[in-house]
Motif scaffolding. Structure first.
Motif, PDB file in Angstrom:
ATOM      1  N   LYS A 128      -1.619 -10.224   1.790  1.00 42.81           N
ATOM      2  CA  LYS A 128      -2.966  -9.746   2.083  1.00 42.81           C
ATOM      3  C   LYS A 128      -3.357  -8.665   1.074  1.00 42.81           C
ATOM      4  O   LYS A 128      -2.494  -8.004   0.489  1.00 42.81           O
ATOM      5  N   ARG A 129      -4.663  -8.518   0.874  1.00 43.67           N
ATOM      6  CA  ARG A 129      -5.130  -7.344   0.137  1.00 43.67           C
ATOM      7  C   ARG A 129      -4.938  -6.137   1.060  1.00 43.67           C
ATOM      8  O   ARG A 129      -5.457  -6.110   2.168  1.00 43.67           O
ATOM      9  N   VAL A 130      -4.169  -5.159   0.612  1.00 46.67           N
ATOM     10  CA  VAL A 130      -3.894  -3.975   1.422  1.00 46.67           C
ATOM     11  C   VAL A 130      -4.735  -2.805   0.910  1.00 46.67           C
ATOM     12  O   VAL A 130      -4.657  -2.436  -0.263  1.00 46.67           O
ATOM     13  N   ILE A 131      -5.533  -2.246   1.808  1.00 39.05           N
ATOM     14  CA  ILE A 131      -6.356  -1.078   1.504  1.00 39.05           C
ATOM     15  C   ILE A 131      -5.745   0.107   2.244  1.00 39.05           C
ATOM     16  O   ILE A 131      -5.717   0.138   3.476  1.00 39.05           O
ATOM     17  N   LEU A 132      -5.214   1.068   1.495  1.00 41.32           N
ATOM     18  CA  LEU A 132      -4.567   2.238   2.098  1.00 41.32           C
ATOM     19  C   LEU A 132      -5.500   3.440   2.044  1.00 41.32           C
ATOM     20  O   LEU A 132      -6.000   3.804   0.978  1.00 41.32           O
ATOM     21  N   TYR A 133      -5.740   4.045   3.201  1.00 40.39           N
ATOM     22  CA  TYR A 133      -6.524   5.283   3.253  1.00 40.39           C
ATOM     23  C   TYR A 133      -5.559   6.439   3.479  1.00 40.39           C
ATOM     24  O   TYR A 133      -4.930   6.551   4.536  1.00 40.39           O
ATOM     25  N   ALA A 134      -5.432   7.311   2.471  1.00 42.58           N
ATOM     26  CA  ALA A 134      -4.482   8.423   2.529  1.00 42.58           C
ATOM     27  C   ALA A 134      -5.138   9.699   2.006  1.00 42.58           C
ATOM     28  O   ALA A 134      -5.004  10.039   0.835  1.00 42.58           O
ATOM     29  N   ASP A 202      -3.099  -2.539  -2.749  1.00 43.00           N
ATOM     30  CA  ASP A 202      -3.985  -3.062  -3.793  1.00 43.00           C
ATOM     31  C   ASP A 202      -5.133  -2.098  -4.076  1.00 43.00           C
ATOM     32  O   ASP A 202      -5.577  -1.965  -5.209  1.00 43.00           O
ATOM     33  N   THR A 203      -5.628  -1.451  -3.024  1.00 42.54           N
ATOM     34  CA  THR A 203      -6.710  -0.476  -3.161  1.00 42.54           C
ATOM     35  C   THR A 203      -6.329   0.796  -2.431  1.00 42.54           C
ATOM     36  O   THR A 203      -6.092   0.774  -1.219  1.00 42.54           O
ATOM     37  N   LEU A 204      -6.258   1.891  -3.166  1.00 42.33           N
ATOM     38  CA  LEU A 204      -5.982   3.187  -2.561  1.00 42.33           C
ATOM     39  C   LEU A 204      -7.289   3.958  -2.427  1.00 42.33           C
ATOM     40  O   LEU A 204      -8.031   4.131  -3.399  1.00 42.33           O
ATOM     41  N   VAL A 205      -7.561   4.418  -1.207  1.00 42.93           N
ATOM     42  CA  VAL A 205      -8.715   5.277  -0.950  1.00 42.93           C
ATOM     43  C   VAL A 205      -8.167   6.648  -0.567  1.00 42.93           C
ATOM     44  O   VAL A 205      -7.467   6.791   0.438  1.00 42.93           O
ATOM     45  N   THR A 206      -8.453   7.649  -1.376  1.00 46.59           N
ATOM     46  CA  THR A 206      -7.982   9.001  -1.103  1.00 46.59           C
ATOM     47  C   THR A 206      -9.119   9.966  -1.389  1.00 46.59           C
ATOM     48  O   THR A 206     -10.273   9.567  -1.527  1.00 46.59           O
ATOM     49  N   ASP A 207      -8.803  11.252  -1.466  1.00 40.44           N
ATOM     50  CA  ASP A 207      -9.848  12.219  -1.796  1.00 40.44           C
ATOM     51  C   ASP A 207      -9.336  13.211  -2.837  1.00 40.44           C
ATOM     52  O   ASP A 207      -9.561  13.051  -4.026  1.00 40.44           O
ATOM     53  N   TYR A 208      -8.587  14.229  -2.390  1.00 34.41           N
ATOM     54  CA  TYR A 208      -8.115  15.271  -3.312  1.00 34.41           C
ATOM     55  C   TYR A 208      -6.584  15.272  -3.396  1.00 34.41           C
ATOM     56  O   TYR A 208      -5.985  16.236  -3.837  1.00 34.41           O
TER      57      TYR A 208
END
Length: 299
Positions: A128-134, A202-208
């Motif tokens: 699967k396409r894995v989108i990680l929010y960290a 596959d996609t990392l969503v982070t901030d700082y």
């Protein structure tokens, strides 16, 4: 701990340790700062805007700790300058050897083991396409209130699996997000390390968070998104590194609509300039160089 330090020839630190400012070092003792992150998006030390409001005695105490480090192991001139400005220390103390903790990211065997651990716990992530929010860790006094609808925005690809990985200190926020979540393709993963999860992301969503500097080195890294919904607040406390927009590989995302679009478009991120800026000396052999310099010389 202090007697052990005083009896040592080499001491490695990975953070700011206040008691180091009170130690009278012998000539044989060398203290090396490895730090706990490969790069820096947020400010710390003298760069933190709140430092100027501290008492003069606090400031003297801070500098004593900063001065206790003889050398700093870094992966780029950029990080060296961050320490130079954040700690008011000489750039000559910077050792361009790479970041030891990044070595595993270059090893196929580690990647295989990490993926095996992840898939053993969460087999639904495989193929699967894995989108990680960290998002980053927040200090006391820094609120973290993600906008309502965040999970829905992250889930804008119905064929993907979304993994939420928050810092342990954000358990209350995680519980709130879990209550709001009705999507079957969303998984909360406290049992797995963030680094292991990066191996299948596959996609990392982070901030700082400094997790971005690690992710950009992985062969599976496809896209990196910075969801900075509170960037104006964060600029005030603790502050952001200068020229942020010049070296981020993708522009900051401030709204849920922008996040939805980015998730849906799934554009590949070009990490070339970002890695040249922050990961210049990371090649998988930093640990060997550190051992050669600081450990083998003791023999």
């Amino acid at each position: 701990l202090i007697p052990k330090i005083m009896a040592s020839n080499v001491v490695f630190c990975d953070n700011y340790f206040p008691f180091m400012g009170g130690i009278v070092k012998s000539k044989k003792l060398k203290v090396v700062q490895l730090w706990h992150a490969n790069g820096a998006i947020k400010k710390f030390g003298w760069q933190d805007p709140s430092t100027k409001d501290r008492s003069n005695s606090d400031k003297r105490r801070f500098q004593k700790v900063y001065n206790s480090f003889d050398e700093y192991v870094v992966a780029s001139e950029t990080m060296g300058h961050v320490f130079e400005e954040s700690y008011h220390v000489s750039f000559d103390k910077m050792q361009m050897m790479g970041y030891p903790r990044s070595d595993r990211l270059f090893k196929d065997k580690w990647l295989q083991i990490a993926r095996r651990r992840v898939y053993s716990f969460a087999p639904q992530l495989k193929d699967k396409r894995v989108i990680l929010y960290a998002p980053t860790y927040r200090d006391d006094g820094q609120s973290f209130n993600p906008p309502k609808g965040l999970i829905k925005a992250l889930s804008n690809d119905e064929n993907a699996m979304v993994v939420i990985k928050l810092h342990p200190l954000l358990r209350d926020i995680e519980s709130k997000l879990q209550e709001e979540t009705k999507c079957p393709n969303v998984l909360f993963c406290n049992q797995l390390s963030t680094t292991d999860l990066l191996a299948v992301t596959d996609t990392l969503v982070t901030d700082y968070s400094s997790v971005a500097f690690d992710y950009s080195l992985l062969p599976n890294a496809h896209s990196l998104l910075f969801f900075m919904f509170d960037i104006e607040q964060y600029k005030q406390k603790p502050g952001l590194q200068e020229n942020l927009l010049n070296w981020l590989p993708t522009n900051p995302i401030k709204t849920l609509d922008e996040l939805k679009t980015a998730i849906s478009e799934n554009k590949k991120t070009d990490f070339t300039n970002f890695n040249n800026h922050w990961n210049k000396y990371n090649d998988g052999f930093a640990t060997t160089r550190v051992i050669d310099k600081y450990i083998k010389t003791l023999k």
